[in-house]
Design a protein around this motif. Structure first.
Motif, PDB file in Angstrom:
ATOM      1  N   ALA A   1      23.920  11.607  22.488  1.00 16.28           N
ATOM      2  CA  ALA A   1      23.464  10.418  21.763  1.00 16.28           C
ATOM      3  C   ALA A   1      22.263   9.792  22.456  1.00 16.28           C
ATOM      4  CB  ALA A   1      24.605   9.411  21.647  1.00 16.28           C
TER       5      ALA A   1
ATOM      6  N   GLY B   1      20.907   6.889  13.727  1.00 20.43           N
ATOM      7  CA  GLY B   1      21.594   7.843  14.596  1.00 20.43           C
ATOM      8  C   GLY B   1      20.767   8.299  15.781  1.00 20.43           C
TER       9      GLY B   1
ATOM     10  N   GLY C   1      20.305   6.813  18.510  1.00 15.03           N
ATOM     11  CA  GLY C   1      20.913   6.450  19.793  1.00 15.03           C
ATOM     12  C   GLY C   1      20.514   5.071  20.289  1.00 15.03           C
ATOM     13  N   LYS C   2      19.950   4.257  19.401  1.00 16.27           N
ATOM     14  CA  LYS C   2      19.467   2.940  19.811  1.00 16.27           C
ATOM     15  C   LYS C   2      20.619   2.021  20.220  1.00 16.27           C
ATOM     16  CE  LYS C   2      17.619   2.321  15.738  1.00 16.27           C
ATOM     17  NZ  LYS C   2      18.019   3.571  15.047  1.00 16.27           N
TER      18      LYS C   2
ATOM     19  N   THR D   1      23.621   2.896  20.990  1.00 15.96           N
ATOM     20  CA  THR D   1      24.294   3.481  22.155  1.00 15.96           C
ATOM     21  C   THR D   1      23.554   3.099  23.429  1.00 15.96           C
ATOM     22  OG1 THR D   1      24.997   5.314  20.762  1.00 15.96           O
ATOM     23  CG2 THR D   1      25.171   5.626  23.138  1.00 15.96           C
TER      24      THR D   1
ATOM     25  N   GLN E   1      25.309  -5.052  16.200  1.00 17.46           N
ATOM     26  CA  GLN E   1      24.639  -4.608  14.978  1.00 17.46           C
ATOM     27  C   GLN E   1      25.389  -5.108  13.744  1.00 17.46           C
ATOM     28  OE1 GLN E   1      23.783  -0.432  14.901  1.00 17.46           O
ATOM     29  NE2 GLN E   1      23.021  -0.471  12.807  1.00 17.46           N
TER      30      GLN E   1
ATOM     31  N   GLU F   1      19.270  -5.148  15.724  1.00 21.20           N
ATOM     32  CA  GLU F   1      18.900  -5.351  14.316  1.00 21.20           C
ATOM     33  C   GLU F   1      19.135  -6.789  13.831  1.00 21.20           C
ATOM     34  OE1 GLU F   1      19.887  -2.286  11.632  1.00 21.20           O
ATOM     35  OE2 GLU F   1      19.700  -0.689  13.121  1.00 21.20           O
TER      36      GLU F   1
HETATM   37  N1  LIG Z   1      31.848   6.262  20.005  1.00 27.28           N
HETATM   38  C1  LIG Z   1      31.192   7.323  19.517  1.00 27.28           C
HETATM   39  N2  LIG Z   1      31.786   8.532  19.451  1.00 27.28           N
HETATM   40  C2  LIG Z   1      31.140   9.598  18.967  1.00 27.28           C
HETATM   41  N3  LIG Z   1      29.884   9.573  18.524  1.00 27.28           N
HETATM   42  C3  LIG Z   1      29.223   8.409  18.561  1.00 27.28           C
HETATM   43  C4  LIG Z   1      29.832   7.219  19.051  1.00 27.28           C
HETATM   44  N4  LIG Z   1      28.952   6.200  18.967  1.00 27.28           N
HETATM   45  C5  LIG Z   1      27.827   6.738  18.447  1.00 27.28           C
HETATM   46  N5  LIG Z   1      27.972   8.043  18.201  1.00 27.28           N
HETATM   47  C6  LIG Z   1      26.950   8.948  17.676  1.00 27.28           C
HETATM   48  O1  LIG Z   1      25.833   8.828  18.505  1.00 27.28           O
HETATM   49  C7  LIG Z   1      24.639   8.870  17.741  1.00 27.28           C
HETATM   50  C8  LIG Z   1      23.806   7.656  17.997  1.00 27.28           C
HETATM   51  O2  LIG Z   1      24.462   6.537  17.432  1.00 27.28           O
HETATM   52  P1  LIG Z   1      23.846   5.073  17.495  1.00 27.28           P
HETATM   53  O3  LIG Z   1      24.816   4.155  16.874  1.00 27.28           O
HETATM   54  O4  LIG Z   1      23.414   4.789  18.863  1.00 27.28           O
HETATM   55  O5  LIG Z   1      22.578   5.222  16.556  1.00 27.28           O
HETATM   56  P2  LIG Z   1      21.520   4.122  16.132  1.00 27.28           P
HETATM   57  O6  LIG Z   1      20.200   4.592  16.605  1.00 27.28           O
HETATM   58  O7  LIG Z   1      21.944   2.788  16.557  1.00 27.28           O
HETATM   59  O8  LIG Z   1      21.579   4.252  14.556  1.00 27.28           O
HETATM   60  P3  LIG Z   1      21.448   3.105  13.426  1.00 27.28           P
HETATM   61  O9  LIG Z   1      19.994   2.907  13.227  1.00 27.28           O
HETATM   62  O10 LIG Z   1      22.073   3.735  12.236  1.00 27.28           O
HETATM   63  O11 LIG Z   1      22.154   1.923  13.915  1.00 27.28           O
HETATM   64  C9  LIG Z   1      25.071   9.022  16.287  1.00 27.28           C
HETATM   65  O12 LIG Z   1      24.995  10.375  15.944  1.00 27.28           O
HETATM   66  C10 LIG Z   1      26.493   8.541  16.294  1.00 27.28           C
HETATM   67  O13 LIG Z   1      27.227   9.199  15.298  1.00 27.28           O
END
Ligand SMILES: Nc1ncnc2c1ncn2[C@@H]1O[C@H](COP(=O)(O)OP(=O)(O)OP(=O)(O)O)[C@@H](O)[C@H]1O
Ligand SMILES: [Mg+2]
Lengths: 258, 343
Positions: free
Chosen positions: A18, A39, A41-42, A44, A85, A177
């Motif tokens: 991620a 997705g 990873g922001k 995360t 978020q 966000e």
């Molecule tokens: N607890 C978790 N267990 C398994 N996979 C996860 C978990 N949290 C996030 N992911 C995966 O990690 C990746 C990054 O997720 P993240 O939420 O950080 O994305 P994001 O950049 O914030 O997306 P968005 O713009 O939709 O908010 C995604 O593929 C998500 O499915």
């Protein structure tokens, strides 16, 4: 010295990476924005910085101190505070009660002090109430001050989330966000609000999809794709970066504000 | 923060309300402490029913507190058992005075609660409920197989009545064997309940109560603003277990015996039901629930074979038609509220 340093941060969920070897520095007083497709990873990355989840490897340094494996509430106490978020508020409290309870890390009285309502506890309460009122005023929430949070109109929910985070007296505020679901006028108002917070000396890390707002407000932008860094630079550098345009390929051009 | 509520909610009639609250409380206390015990001085059965209801209320107050951190705790029977055995063992095997056993039993139950709580409070919702339910059973089995130390299935009997408690030759509490034992236990239960309610009341209207409430609503958000979530939820749980331990110690000494099945899963469930019946939003909820249900239980004793059925139907009806408990019915809503009470 940078306020916040992220070093080779990596987070794996099983086979999925991620966040992949992300490193950057945030200077004090900056508005530092992270963008990237869904997705990427922001969120995360934000959870890693605030210790809501543990990295697979890498370090987070705040004010020269390694905060990587500290409990989340300790990281908050050091001044690194995040918003969520999804709408996250204390639903069964009024707006002002939400903000007052969020002052907890400033309290000097002990649990017994609360129980016996010691002079120190009373002074804490007094201070929290005054501080809550000033936060509510700064964020323009006076009209809904005594509303039950669950009844708030949508536009106010994000602002309440920010107000709650502000109560924790952050040095670095991570906003996930904050403009989502807002119309252009609302966004403009919150953009001004975020600038105002920065002008009070609080460093801002921002995750946002609204490119118009991002390009206007950010000092520097980090672009993530599939967990990896694609580019890092000023808004004008990012807008003309080939790799960035590649990462966003297939998307509407104006989404990038180009 | 109760003063916040004061600032925003106080209406024109508020000072009058404060006075009427005091009057109502005063009347309650006079009835509870003077009228009832003197009126029923001769009918031991009724005295015993009120005494038992008082201590059941006391134990349920702890369960109510775990509701305020958003946990359904079906493990209180275990801690009543722990407190009960602590008193039984300390008094029969070590000759410790009941007045030392009582607080010690609470502390032992509270400490056990901290140890268990650190692990199980990570769970929420139905998972927490299930594990606390299993805990009740596990602790019962533990005491059952404790050998000579716990006395196995028949447990421990011949537990001495509370002895005299004095200070510098002045008798503070008389030897229970030398006065009317029923009246003595009635007052012990009454004092416990009043103190117990005052403490929970104070907790829930202080900042602690607000922290607990914030945990109930969103632990992640609480954590994000620097609240040590693990610490406060263990604190609430330990206080709950302390109440269970004290209540268990009381029953042990008033029955002068204890055995593993005194507190079981059904009792743990009843504590929850008392809270539901009275209303979770109200500190006095568990007390109203416990008195009503327990006294009803005694009345239905005649219809022994239908008792459980009637009980169950009653509970289902409450959940369906009165989800906020009986206290949500009464008019001066502010009176029982956990916050706001010191206005
Ligand atoms: N607890 C978790 N267990 C398994 N996979 C996860 C978990 N949290 C996030 N992911 C995966 O990690 C990746 C990054 O997720 P993240 O939420 O950080 O994305 P994001 O950049 O914030 O997306 P968005 O713009 O939709 O908010 C995604 O593929 C998500 O499915
Ligand atoms: Mg996200």
């Amino acid at each position: 010295m940078a306020l916040l340093t992220v070093e080779n941060l990596e987070k794996r969920f099983g086979g999925l990476i991620a966040v992949n070897d992300v490193s950057f520095e945030v200077e004090s007083g900056e508005i530092f924005t992270i963008i990237g497709p869904n997705g990427a990873g922001k969120s995360t990355l934000f959870k890693l910085i605030t210790s809501f989840t543990r990295p697979t490897s890498g370090r987070v340094i705040f004010e020269g101190e390694n905060i990587t494996r500290l409990p989340a509430h300790v990281v908050a106490r050091k001044g690194v505070v995040r918003t969520f978020q999804e709408t996250t508020i204390f639903k069964e409290m009024t707006v002002v009660e939400n903000v007052i309870v969020a002052h907890h890390l400033r309290s000097r009285a002990s649990s017994l002090g609360f129980f016996f309502n010691s002079p120190l506890a009373r002074r804490d309460e007094q201070e929290f109430r005054e501080s809550a009122d000033s936060i509510i005023e700064i964020l323009g929430l006076e009209t809904v001050r005594n509303e039950q949070a669950r009844n708030l109109p949508h536009g106010y929910l994000r602002e309440l989330g920010i107000a709650i985070a502000m109560a924790a007296e952050p040095k670095a505020l991570l906003l996930d966000e904050p403009f989502s679901g807002m119309n252009p006028e609302e966004t403009d108002r919150v953009v001004d609000m975020v600038r105002g917070i920065r002008d009070r000396g609080i460093t801002i890390l921002l995750v946002e999809h609204d490119m118009r707002a991002v390009m206007r407000i950010s000092d520097r932008i980090l672009v993530l794709n599939f967990g990896s860094m694609v580019a890092l630079g000023t808004p004008s550098e990012i807008q003309t970066d080939k790799a960035v345009i590649e990462a966003y390929l297939g998307r509407e051009d104006d989404e990038l504000g180009i | 923060m109760s003063s916040v509520a004061k600032g925003t909610r106080r209406g024109v009639g508020a000072p009058n309300r404060a006075v009427s609250i005091r009057i109502v409380l005063g009347v309650f206390l006079i009835v509870y402490l003077i009228v009832l015990p003197s009126y029923f001085a001769e009918s031991r059965y009724i005295l015993r029913v009120i005494t038992t209801a008082s201590v059941l209320s006391f134990i349920s107050l702890g369960v109510w507190l775990t509701f305020t951190i958003g946990r359904i705790n079906i493990g209180q029977g275990a801690f009543a058992l722990i407190g009960g055995y602590a008193t039984a063992i300390l008094s029969t095997k070590f000759g410790v005075s009941f007045w030392v056993c009582l607080p010690l039993s609470g502390l032992i139950a509270g400490l056990t609660g901290i140890i268990f709580g650190l692990g199980i409070l990570r769970l929420k919702g139905v998972y927490f409920a299930m594990i606390t339910l299993s805990l009740t059973e596990a602790v019962r089995l533990g005491f059952l197989s404790g050998g000579d130390f716990t006395g196995g299935a028949p447990g421990i009997s011949n537990i001495p009545l509370p002895d005299e408690l004095g200070l510098f030759g002045i008798t503070l509490i008389p030897d229970f064997g030398k006065v009317d034992t029923h009246i003595a236990f009635y007052y012990l239960a009454a004092v416990l309940l009043i103190l117990g309610l005052a403490v929970i009341w104070r907790i829930s209207s202080s900042r602690l109560g607000w922290i607990f409430k914030s945990l109930q609503q969103d632990e992640e958000l609480s954590r994000s603003v620097g609240i040590n979530v693990a610490r406060y939820r263990v604190m609430a749980y330990a206080i709950c277990c302390f109440y269970g331990g004290i209540g268990g110690a009381f029953f042990t000494v008033s029955q002068q015996s204890i055995y593993p099945s005194v507190f079981g899963v059904l009792d743990s469930l009843f504590f929850i039901l008392y809270c539901f019946l009275g209303g979770l939003a109200f500190v006095a909820g568990p007390i109203v629930g416990a008195f009503l249900l327990f006294i009803l239980f005694e009345l239905l004793h005649e219809f022994q074979q239908y008792q459980q059925l009637i009980y169950s139907l009653l509970m289902i009806s409450i959940m369906l038609w009165l989800p906020n408990g009986l206290l949500s019915l009464r008019l001066p809503a502010a009176f029982w509220r956990s916050r706001n009470i010191r206005d």
